[in-house]
Design an enzyme around this catalytic site. Sequence first.
Site, PDB file in Angstrom:
ATOM      1  N   HIS A 239       6.577 -11.603  -3.680  1.00 55.28           N
ATOM      2  CA  HIS A 239       5.623 -12.613  -4.117  1.00 55.28           C
ATOM      3  C   HIS A 239       6.188 -14.021  -3.947  1.00 55.28           C
ATOM      4  O   HIS A 239       6.391 -14.753  -4.912  1.00 55.28           O
ATOM      5  CB  HIS A 239       5.191 -12.369  -5.564  1.00 55.28           C
ATOM      6  CG  HIS A 239       4.248 -11.215  -5.703  1.00 55.28           C
ATOM      7  ND1 HIS A 239       4.625  -9.983  -6.157  1.00 55.28           N
ATOM      8  CD2 HIS A 239       2.925 -11.117  -5.404  1.00 55.28           C
ATOM      9  CE1 HIS A 239       3.580  -9.163  -6.162  1.00 55.28           C
ATOM     10  NE2 HIS A 239       2.534  -9.829  -5.697  1.00 55.28           N
ATOM     11  N   ASN A 240       6.415 -14.387  -2.696  1.00 60.36           N
ATOM     12  CA  ASN A 240       6.870 -15.737  -2.380  1.00 60.36           C
ATOM     13  C   ASN A 240       5.793 -16.405  -1.530  1.00 60.36           C
ATOM     14  O   ASN A 240       4.717 -15.836  -1.338  1.00 60.36           O
ATOM     15  CB  ASN A 240       8.220 -15.679  -1.657  1.00 60.36           C
ATOM     16  CG  ASN A 240       8.189 -14.655  -0.531  1.00 60.36           C
ATOM     17  OD1 ASN A 240       7.221 -14.630   0.234  1.00 60.36           O
ATOM     18  ND2 ASN A 240       9.204 -13.808  -0.451  1.00 60.36           N
ATOM     19  N   SER A 241       6.104 -17.591  -0.993  1.00 58.26           N
ATOM     20  CA  SER A 241       5.034 -18.312  -0.292  1.00 58.26           C
ATOM     21  C   SER A 241       4.687 -17.670   1.047  1.00 58.26           C
ATOM     22  O   SER A 241       3.633 -17.935   1.613  1.00 58.26           O
ATOM     23  CB  SER A 241       5.400 -19.786  -0.111  1.00 58.26           C
ATOM     24  OG  SER A 241       6.437 -19.922   0.837  1.00 58.26           O
ATOM     25  N   SER A 242       5.537 -16.779   1.547  1.00 53.94           N
ATOM     26  CA  SER A 242       5.180 -16.071   2.773  1.00 53.94           C
ATOM     27  C   SER A 242       4.031 -15.104   2.505  1.00 53.94           C
ATOM     28  O   SER A 242       3.146 -14.937   3.349  1.00 53.94           O
ATOM     29  CB  SER A 242       6.379 -15.290   3.314  1.00 53.94           C
ATOM     30  OG  SER A 242       7.441 -16.172   3.578  1.00 53.94           O
ATOM     31  N   HIS A 243       4.076 -14.474   1.322  1.00 54.68           N
ATOM     32  CA  HIS A 243       2.946 -13.600   0.964  1.00 54.68           C
ATOM     33  C   HIS A 243       1.672 -14.432   0.863  1.00 54.68           C
ATOM     34  O   HIS A 243       0.619 -14.030   1.369  1.00 54.68           O
ATOM     35  CB  HIS A 243       3.233 -12.871  -0.346  1.00 54.68           C
ATOM     36  CG  HIS A 243       2.017 -12.210  -0.947  1.00 54.68           C
ATOM     37  ND1 HIS A 243       1.350 -11.180  -0.316  1.00 54.68           N
ATOM     38  CD2 HIS A 243       1.340 -12.451  -2.114  1.00 54.68           C
ATOM     39  CE1 HIS A 243       0.306 -10.810  -1.080  1.00 54.68           C
ATOM     40  NE2 HIS A 243       0.281 -11.571  -2.168  1.00 54.68           N
TER      41      HIS A 243
ATOM     42  N   ASP B 122      -1.144 -16.492  -5.918  1.00 54.49           N
ATOM     43  CA  ASP B 122       0.028 -15.925  -6.611  1.00 54.49           C
ATOM     44  C   ASP B 122       1.023 -17.010  -7.017  1.00 54.49           C
ATOM     45  O   ASP B 122       2.208 -16.717  -7.249  1.00 54.49           O
ATOM     46  CB  ASP B 122       0.735 -14.895  -5.713  1.00 54.49           C
ATOM     47  CG  ASP B 122       0.161 -13.482  -5.870  1.00 54.49           C
ATOM     48  OD1 ASP B 122      -0.400 -13.182  -6.942  1.00 54.49           O
ATOM     49  OD2 ASP B 122       0.286 -12.679  -4.921  1.00 54.49           O
TER      50      ASP B 122
ATOM     51  N   ASP C 101      -5.352  -9.765   0.239  1.00 55.36           N
ATOM     52  CA  ASP C 101      -4.184  -9.673  -0.638  1.00 55.36           C
ATOM     53  C   ASP C 101      -3.375  -8.402  -0.381  1.00 55.36           C
ATOM     54  O   ASP C 101      -2.147  -8.433  -0.385  1.00 55.36           O
ATOM     55  CB  ASP C 101      -4.660  -9.721  -2.099  1.00 55.36           C
ATOM     56  CG  ASP C 101      -3.513  -9.875  -3.080  1.00 55.36           C
ATOM     57  OD1 ASP C 101      -2.428 -10.330  -2.674  1.00 55.36           O
ATOM     58  OD2 ASP C 101      -3.717  -9.556  -4.268  1.00 55.36           O
TER      59      ASP C 101
ATOM     60  N   GLN D 110       4.232   4.434  -0.333  1.00 57.62           N
ATOM     61  CA  GLN D 110       3.236   3.835   0.555  1.00 57.62           C
ATOM     62  C   GLN D 110       2.044   4.776   0.761  1.00 57.62           C
ATOM     63  O   GLN D 110       0.895   4.334   0.783  1.00 57.62           O
ATOM     64  CB  GLN D 110       3.859   3.465   1.903  1.00 57.62           C
ATOM     65  CG  GLN D 110       4.713   2.204   1.838  1.00 57.62           C
ATOM     66  CD  GLN D 110       3.890   0.959   1.505  1.00 57.62           C
ATOM     67  OE1 GLN D 110       2.901   0.669   2.160  1.00 57.62           O
ATOM     68  NE2 GLN D 110       4.292   0.240   0.472  1.00 57.62           N
TER      69      GLN D 110
END
EC number: 3.1.4.-
Length: 768
Positions: free
Chosen positions: A501-505, A542, A665, A717
């Site tokens: 959950h960083n800005s790449s996500h 997020d 998302d 997964q």
Amino acid sequence: MGCASSIHISDRVVYQSGKESDDSQQTNTTPAPGLLIKPNAIKNTFTQVQFGPMRLYEDHLEVLLVFAKEDSQNNGFCWACEKANFRCNVARTPEAALECFQEKHHDLVIIDHRHSRYFDAESLCRYVTLLYQPDREEASVMPLINAGFNRRYVENANMMACYNELLQLEHGEVLAQFKLRACNAIFTALEQSQEAIEITNEDQVIQYVNPAYESIMGYQQGELIGKEIIEVPKSEKNKPDLLETINSCIRKGKEWQGIYYAKKKNGDILFTSYVSIKYSGDERVQAESQTDIQSSKHKDRRKGSLDVRSTTSRGSDGSSQRRHSSMARIHSMTIEAPITKVINIINAAQESSPMPVAEALDRVLEILRTTELYSPQLGTKEEDPHTNDLVGGLMTDGLRRLSGNEYIFATKQPHLPSHLAMPLSLNDIPPHVAQTMENEDSWDFDIFNLETACLKRPLTYLGLKIFSRFGVCEFLSCPEATLRSWLQGIEANYHSTNSYHNSSHAADVLHATAYFLCKERVKQSLEQIDEVASLIAATVHDVDHPGRTNSFLCNAGSELAILYNDTAVLESHHAALAFQITTRDDKCNIFKNMERNEYRTLRQAIIDMVLATEMTKHFEHVNKFVNNINKPLAALEENGESVKGILTSPDNRILVKRMLIKCADISNPCRPLELCIEWAGRISEEYFAQTDEEKRQSLPVVMPVFDRNTCSIPKSQISFIDYFITDMFDAWDAFADLPNLMQHLDNNFKYWKGLDERKLHSLRPPPE
Ligand code: 5GP
Ligand code: MN
């Protein structure tokens, strides 16, 4: 009576109800005529008496003999008592008799009335109300009956004669009195019942209504009792021959059930779901009862504008009771919500349906009554632990309690990016970064290349490019510099230390959102304000994510969980913080130049979309989308009719936007395999870190399968795809037409299956 609440009636209550003395022709100080029944029926030795559905316990009889002198008659009764196994007391004076009676309350009191010179039997009887009258046969028994005697025994000292007399009394008067007392208990229950109950005789003459009936229907007892039921105004909504139908049903000894509209005295119509008729022995008794749920819940019967007749008779079984009380509950909703209308329609349909259909509709009603209409019923514990953990970890908020070891997040002011002072323009994007974004309009765009090229700050660059492509600045009337500052401000509040959950996500979700917005169907459905809202929502959805799930925050008693009451904690925070960051500083306030109403609409749409990413509502959003959009679209298309109305209605546009951001998302499993694997590694690592911390802090472990020592990533997964992804993307694909995504999903699923079949737990197979 199908009472929802149980009413407990003790013997004491029965005696205090005062019914006995009211009914008698005696004065208040004098007990009713007849054999007295002791108040304490249940002692150590008793016999069972069945009375209707009640089981009564009758103690061995106690007898009081009031004889001034011991003589053969006195002895005859003593021996008879012994033979009958009755307990017997003898009193020689009226005072002794009263004292003894007051203590024991005998079932039978036998008073010697042969010799008036010893004591006055009549006045003694007025006190204890009993019997025994000597052999003056010529005298009328009326004065004695008036005095309270209810049986005269002609002098006969023969023990068998006395014995037979006692047995007749036991099985006659005493038993009848005993049952009458049970009746009193029943009437006390009827009086206390919250359901309106009306009893008529076989000629439909009303004999009894309870207080609930009076207050629900607006009549006084006196206006109804003695009247024929047809004299009471009925609603025209009933079929004209309804009473006849009910009557012929009872005459055959059957029970009648159905829908009945009752009319209150003030003319209001009560929708009543069920009336049943009781048939007992030779007497035909009609009992109907209504439940006014409003009153039974709130003890305020005046509010009951929608009432339900729901009677059960002795013959009706528990399931029908359940059926009708559930209908009562649904119908009791005084505000006509759409669901109430649906339920009313089903109820009306049940009326004319054959039993199997009515029963099927009962089950439908049961389901409609649940509030979690869109959540699948979770299976048993034996199910796949990965699914269980996902459900526990993503689908619940704070249902697990605090462990006592509280984890408090540091309060901190939102981040300000250091380079905010001199924002770059789109033209200033370094060429190597620009190059990684060349194919940003393709689904196969590689976000990780961009992430590396721009040193883990992909959101600002991709945001600038995508927002410009969609004309966001023009729509918002905001300078590009403000947009740049805003993007930098938002990105600065993503935690680069989170593995997932960083800005790449966020940039990835923004990319998927932009991709979906270009799909033909989506373009037909949404207006520009919806597009702008979607892009902004994706960007902020997020922000300030701590890398822990909602369940963790709730368990840890974090400040955010406290602030948002354990409900949609993170999503609420993301949305709230996004607007704080935006509006706090004019330099990055992209909404500053908007017209107020348009801003309000935009803001609402953004908040709605961010909150829609909360996973506890996953099935609700997906199912609403399928029911309100997929299905009607399919039906219209089959008939070659226009779908425009379905696509563009305001309600449906909301559903489309929710589905859009949700799919964006969690679109990782639909990305090209290499990207999908990278995302799977990142989310797993973030979950592992959470489990590590939970163990460190002695917090409940929310998702035990995500333990770095034991976790099978392929299995996790597979579960995630099976449980959340497949159905959702089937629906989204049916709407937006995304064959490439579905192809990737298929490939990726097979990839994870392949690893799992080889019992591998890792992201990739080991090198050959
Ligand atoms: P988000 O927090 O990103 O707005 O909501 C998406 C949720 O789905 C997150 O809680 C995230 O942890 C979860 N999620 C996304 N991708 C995956 C995945 O590939 N596997 C699992 N198990 N969970 C995922
Ligand atoms: Mn997300």
